[in-house]
Design an enzyme around this catalytic site. Structure first.
Site, PDB file in Angstrom:
ATOM      1  N   HIS A 325       0.825  -1.207   0.000  1.00  0.00           N
ATOM      2  CA  HIS A 325       0.000   0.000   0.000  1.00  0.00           C
ATOM      3  C   HIS A 325       0.858   1.257   0.000  1.00  0.00           C
ATOM      4  CE1 HIS A 325      -3.299  -2.716   1.084  1.00  0.00           C
ATOM      5  NE2 HIS A 325      -4.106  -1.752   0.671  1.00  0.00           N
ATOM      6  N   GLY A 326       2.044   1.195   0.568  1.00  0.00           N
ATOM      7  CA  GLY A 326       2.895   2.381   0.566  1.00  0.00           C
ATOM      8  C   GLY A 326       4.136   2.175   1.422  1.00  0.00           C
TER       9      GLY A 326
END
Lengths: 478, 313
Positions: A325-326
Site C-alpha cells: 500500500h505504501g
C-alpha cells in the site's frame, strides 16, 4: 479521464458500440488500443513502462514454457520476477530506502547525500505488476498455458477497466476470455450497466460525501477533539469500502458490458464475524493474490514450525500487503496489526469453536451482531494508521480519542449528512443480501416497473446527492 | 431484430422515465427554493441577493465581510440604508455575478466590495466548485451562465438536468423552510466562544493574477462608472502582519484602482490599531463582533471623507 468524468462515459460508450460492430478477429487489438488510449490519457510517459513490463512478461513466460530443464525454468522465473518487480520497487520505495539509508548513515556520523528521485508513482503499477508476476508464476506452475499472442498478454495487463485499481485478475480467468471475444449479449449489457450504476452511487453519494467530512477532520487533527476524530475514524472504513468497492463495481460492470467477467472484489465485508472472514470479503482479489503467491509458499516453507510457521507466514504476508500500500511506517503498522489479528484468531480457533458450539452461538443474532461490531472496531482502529500521514499523527489521533473527548462538530458534518443517508441505504442492501438473499429485490425484481423505478431512484440520488468534483479514487495512490 | 427492438424500446422507456422525473424534480426544487427564500431569506443569501436584496449601499465579499461590516451601524453613521450581501467562502466569480446582477436589477448608490490581492489569482478547483450555488440561475442569468461554463467544457450539458442544478442543495432548502436565520441586514456577528484569541501570523505574500479575472474586474469597474454606481474597494484587516512589497497581485490591484480612479481603502489592513489587539479577532482571518464594530466605524469615517472629497471636486 477518470471513471467519474463525463469523458469516461463517452469513451466507454464508444468502446462498447465499436467493440460490437467490428469483426471478432480485431477485437483484441481494438481493446488493446482503447486500453492504451485510456492509460496514455492519464499518464503518457508511463505507458512505455507498461509496454516494457508487458514485453518482459511475454518474454519470460515464453522462455519458461519452452524450457526443458526444471532448474533453468526456476532461474528464469526468479529473474523474471526481479525484472518485473524492479520498476515497482524503484518508484514506490526508492525515496523511502534513500531516507532510511541517509538517516542510518547520519546516525553513524556520516553525512552522505544519495541521489534522489522526483518521479511520481505510475498509476496502476502496483496492480499490473502483481498481475504480471501472478501470470509468470502460474505459467511456471503450469496452472495456465503461456500465451503466444502478445496482443492478448498486453491486453491482460493493460485492460482499461482494471488497470488503475484492480481487481487484480489472474491470467487463468482473463486470458481465455480474451481469446474468444464475442459480441456483448443483452443480459451482459444490462448486468454491467446495473453494476456501473451502483458503483457510481457508492463512489459519488457515499465515498465522496463522507470524504468531505473525513478528509476535513483527518487533515486538521490538531483542531478537532477526540470524539470528532473517533467519529471520523468510524466513517473512514465506510468511505474506503464505498470508494474501492464503487471503483471495483464500475470496473467489473464496464468489463461485463464488453462481455468479460472479472472477479468480484468485495462481498459485504462489514457483515463478517471474524477478521479472517473479513479478509475473505474485503479487497478479495488482492488477498487471493497474496494467499496464492505469498502466504501459501511461505507457510509451506515454514511448515516444520507448525503453528509458529503459520503465524509467521500470516504476519509476513500482511506486512507485505501493508508495504504494497505504501512505503510508510503507517502501512507497515497497518499490515502488522492485520497479521496480529489473524494470528490471534488462528491460535484461538479451536477454543473459540468449542465455545461457540457449547453455547450454540453460531446462529445467535446477538453473538453475530457483537462479532460484526468487534471486527469493525478492530478494522477501524487499524485504519487510523492507514489514514494518517505519519505514525506520530496516528498515535496522536489515538491518544486524543482516548483522552480528549468533547462534542462532535455536527456543523462540519452537514455536507456529509447526505452521505450518511446513502450509507444507510447501502448497509440495508448489504444486510438484505446477506441474510435474505433473493428477497426484497430491486434491481433484480421481476416486475419491470419496480426494476426501472429502482434504477431511476438511484440515478436521482446520484444527481441530487453525488459529489461530482472530488476527483480521484483513494486506491489510485497505491 | 426483435431482440434489438426490445432493447431499444426499453432504453427509450427508461430515458422517458428519467426525463419525466427530472422535469418533475425541477418543479419540486423550484417550489422548495421559493418556499425557503420566503421563509428564510437570510439563509438563502445567494438567491436573495440575486432577486430581492435592496439598499443604498450594498456590501459584497466573502466571510471576512459577512462578519466584518455592520449595516445598522453604517446606516446610523452614513444616514442611508445598507445591506450586506456577503457570502462565506465565495470567490471572485461569485461576486462578479452578484454585483453585475444587482446593478442591473436595483441600482444601488454605493457598492462596497471587500477584496484581497489573491482574489485576482487563478481560481482553484475548490473556488470553481463553490460556484454551484449559481447553477439554478444558469438559464435566467447570463453572468451565471458565463461563469458556470468556465468550470468545464461539459457544464452546458450537465445543466440540461434539473436535478444536477440542485445537486447537494436538498438539505439546505429543507432546513431553510423550517428554520430562520437572524441577521442584521446580512451581517452575522462572529463570537469567540469556543475559539481562543488568535496569535499574530507574519510573513510575506505573493499572489499571481489571472488575465480573465482581471478583465472581469475591470468590466465591473467600468460598468459601475457607466451606471453611476460608486464603487469602493476595501481590504478588511486580518490578524497577520503581511509584507506585500513583493506581492504581484497586490501591486496590480493598486495599479488598476489608480488607473480607473476607484477608491481602495487599505489603510486598516496591516494597521497597528488591529495588529496590536487580538481581542478584535475571532481567528486570524476574521474580525469578531468587537472588531467588526471598530472597523465599521472607522470605515464609515473614511467613506464620508471620500464622498466629501468627491463633492468638493
Amino acid at each position: 479521464m477518470t471513471f467519474t468524468s463525463l469523458n469516461f462515459l463517452f469513451f466507454f460508450t464508444i468502446v462498447v458500440v465499436l467493440f460490437n460492430l467490428i469483426p471478432q478477429r480485431v477485437r483484441v487489438w481494438f481493446l488493446l488500443f482503447a486500453s492504451y488510449f485510456f492509460y496514455i490519457d492519464l499518464m503518457p510517459v508511463f505507458a512505455i513502462l507498461l509496454a516494457l513490463v508487458t514485453g518482459c512478461t511475454y518474454l519470460f513466460t515464453r522462455i519458461i514454457a519452452n524450457s526443458k530443464s526444471a532448474i533453468g525454468k526456476h532461474r528464469v522465473l526468479v529473474l523474471g520476477i526481479i525484472v518485473i518487480i524492479s520498476p515497482l520497487i524503484f518508484f514506490k520505495f526508492f525515496s523511502f530506502v534513500n531516507l532510511v539509508i541517509t538517516t542510518l548513515l547520519f546516525r553513524c556520523g556520516l553525512h552522505v547525500s544519495l541521489p534522489t528521485s522526483s518521479y511520481i508513482l505510475p498509476v496502476g503499477i502496483s496492480f499490473y505488476t502483481f498481475m504480471a508476476i501472478g501470470y509468470l508464476i502460474d505459467v511456471y506452475n503450469e496452472d495456465v498455458e503461456s500465451e503466444s499472442n502478445i496482443g492478448i498478454v498486453a491486453l491482460f495487463l493493460a485492460f482499461f477497466p482494471i488497470i488503475l485499481s484492480g481487481p487484480i485478475e489472474r491470467a487463468g480467468n482473463l486470458i481465455p476470455q480474451f481469446r474468444k471475444l464475442q459480441q456483448t449479449t443483452y443480459s451482459d449489457l444490462v448486468a454491467g450497466a446495473k453494476m456501473v450504476l451502483w458503483g457510481y452511487f457508492l463512489k459519488l453519494c457515499i465515498a465522496d460525501r463522507l470524504g468531505l467530512y473525513v478528509d476535513l477532520i483527518f487533515n486538521n487533527i490538531h483542531t478537532y477533539n477526540g470524539t470528532t476524530l473517533l467519529f471520523a475514524s468510524v466513517l473512514f472504513p465506510f468511505q474506503l469500502y464505498a470508494d474501492l468497492g464503487g471503483y471495483s463495481l464500475i470496473a467489473i460492470g464496464v468489463a461485463r458490458c464488453l462481455g468479460i467477467i472479472v472477479v468480484p472484489n468485495f462481498k459485504r465485508p462489514f457483515f463478517a464475524t471474524s477478521m479472517s472472514e473479513f479478509w475473505r470479503r474485503w479487497h478479495m482479489s488482492l488477498i487471493k493474490w497474496l494467499t496464492n503467491y505469498i502466504y501459501t509458499p511461505l507457510s509451506f516453507g515454514l511448515r516444520r514450525w507448525k503453528m509458529s510457521g503459520i503465524v509467521t507466514a500470516l504476519i509476513l504476508t500482511f506486512i507485505i500487503s501493508g508495504i504494497w500500500h505504501g512505503a510508510e511506517l503507517t502501512f507497515f503498522v497497518w499490515g502488522l496489526l492485520q497479521g496480529i489479528y489473524l494470528s490471534i484468531e488462528v491460535v484461538t480457533l479451536k477454543k473459540r469453536s468449542e465455545f461457540k458450539q457449547k453455547f450454540c452461538l453460531n446462529k445467535n443474532p446477538w453473538y453475530i451482531l457483537i462479532s460484526c461490531v468487534w471486527v469493525f472496531i478492530l478494522f477501524s482502529f487499524s485504519q487510523i494508521f492507514g489514514r494518517c500521514g505519519s505514525i506520530g499523527d496516528a498515535f496522536y489521533v489515538i491518544g486524543k480519542i482516548l483522552n480528549v473527548l468533547g462534542k462532535i462538530e455536527w456543523l462540519k458534518l452537514m455536507p456529509s449528512s447526505l452521505g450518511l443517508f446513502s450509507l444507510t441505504l447501502l448497509l440495508i442492501k448489504d444486510f438484505l443480501d446477506e441474510y435474505y438473499p433473493n428477497r426484497f429485490l430491486l434491481f433484480e425484481n421481476k416486475n419491470i416497473i419496480i426494476r426501472h423505478l429502482s434504477y431511476a431512484f438511484i440515478l436521482i440520488l446520484i444527481l441530487t446527492m453525488g459529489v461530482f468534483d472530488s476527483g480521484q479514487f483513494i486506491y489510485f495512490q497505491f | 431484430m426483435n431482440h434489438l427492438n426490445q432493447l431499444a424500446t426499453k432504453i427509450l422507456a427508461f430515458i422517458s422515465l428519467i426525463i419525466l422525473l427530472d422535469f418533475t424534480a425541477g418543479y419540486l426544487f423550484r417550489y422548495l427554493e421559493t418556499k425557503a427564500l420566503n421563509n428564510n431569506p437570510q439563509g438563502m443569501i445567494a438567491e436573495f441577493t440575486m432577486c430581492r436584496a435592496e439598499g443604498d449601499i450594498m456590501i459584497f465579499g466573502a466571510s471576512e465581510a459577512h462578519g466584518g461590516l455592520i449595516p445598522s451601524l453604517m446606516k446610523n453613521k452614513l444616514g442611508i440604508s445598507v445591506f450586506n450581501c456577503s457570502n462565506d467562502a465565495k470567490p471572485f466569480y461569485y461576486q462578479y455575478c452578484m454585483i453585475n446582477t444587482v446593478i442591473e436589477r436595483k441600482k444601488p448608490k454605493v457598492i462596497i466590495w471587500s477584496i484581497y490581492s489573491c482574489d485576482l489569482n487563478t481560481p482553484t478547483k475548490r473556488d470553481m466548485n463553490s460556484l454551484s450555488v449559481l447553477n439554478p440561475f444558469y438559464d435566467t442569468n447570463d453572468y451565471c451562465k458565463k461563469v458556470i461554463n468556465k468550470k468545464s467544457k461539459y457544464e452546458n450539458l450537465k445543466m440540461v438536468s434539473n436535478l444536477y442544478r440542485y445537486n447537494s442543495r436538498i438539505l439546505n432548502l429543507i432546513s431553510n423552510i423550517f428554520s430562520k436565520t437572524e441577521t442584521d441586514r446580512g451581517y452575522v456577528a462572529l463570537s469567540n466562544s469556543g475559539y481562543k484569541y488568535p496569535t499574530l501570523k507574519s510573513g510575506s505574500e505573493d499572489c499571481g493574477i489571472d488575465s480573465e479575472i482581471v478583465d472581469s474586474f475591470i468590466e465591473i469597474i467600468k460598468k459601475c462608472k457607466a451606471t453611476d454606481v460608486e464603487l469602493i474597494l476595501i481590504i478588511i484587516p486580518k490578524f497577520e502582519n503581511i509584507n506585500n512589497s513583493e506581492n504581484f497581485g497586490y501591486k496590480n490591484l493598486i495599479e488598476i484602482c489608480g488607473k480607473y480612479d476607484v477608491p481602495l481603502i487599505k489603510e486598516f489592513y496591516n494597521s497597528p490599531i488591529f495588529l496590536n489587539d487580538s481581542t478584535l479577532f475571532r481567528d486570524n482571518d476574521h474580525l469578531n463582533d468587537k472588531g467588526a464594530r471598530l472597523f465599521t466605524a472607522l470605515l464609515c469615517d473614511k467613506i464620508k471623507q471620500i464622498r466629501e472629497t468627491k463633492c468638493i471636486h
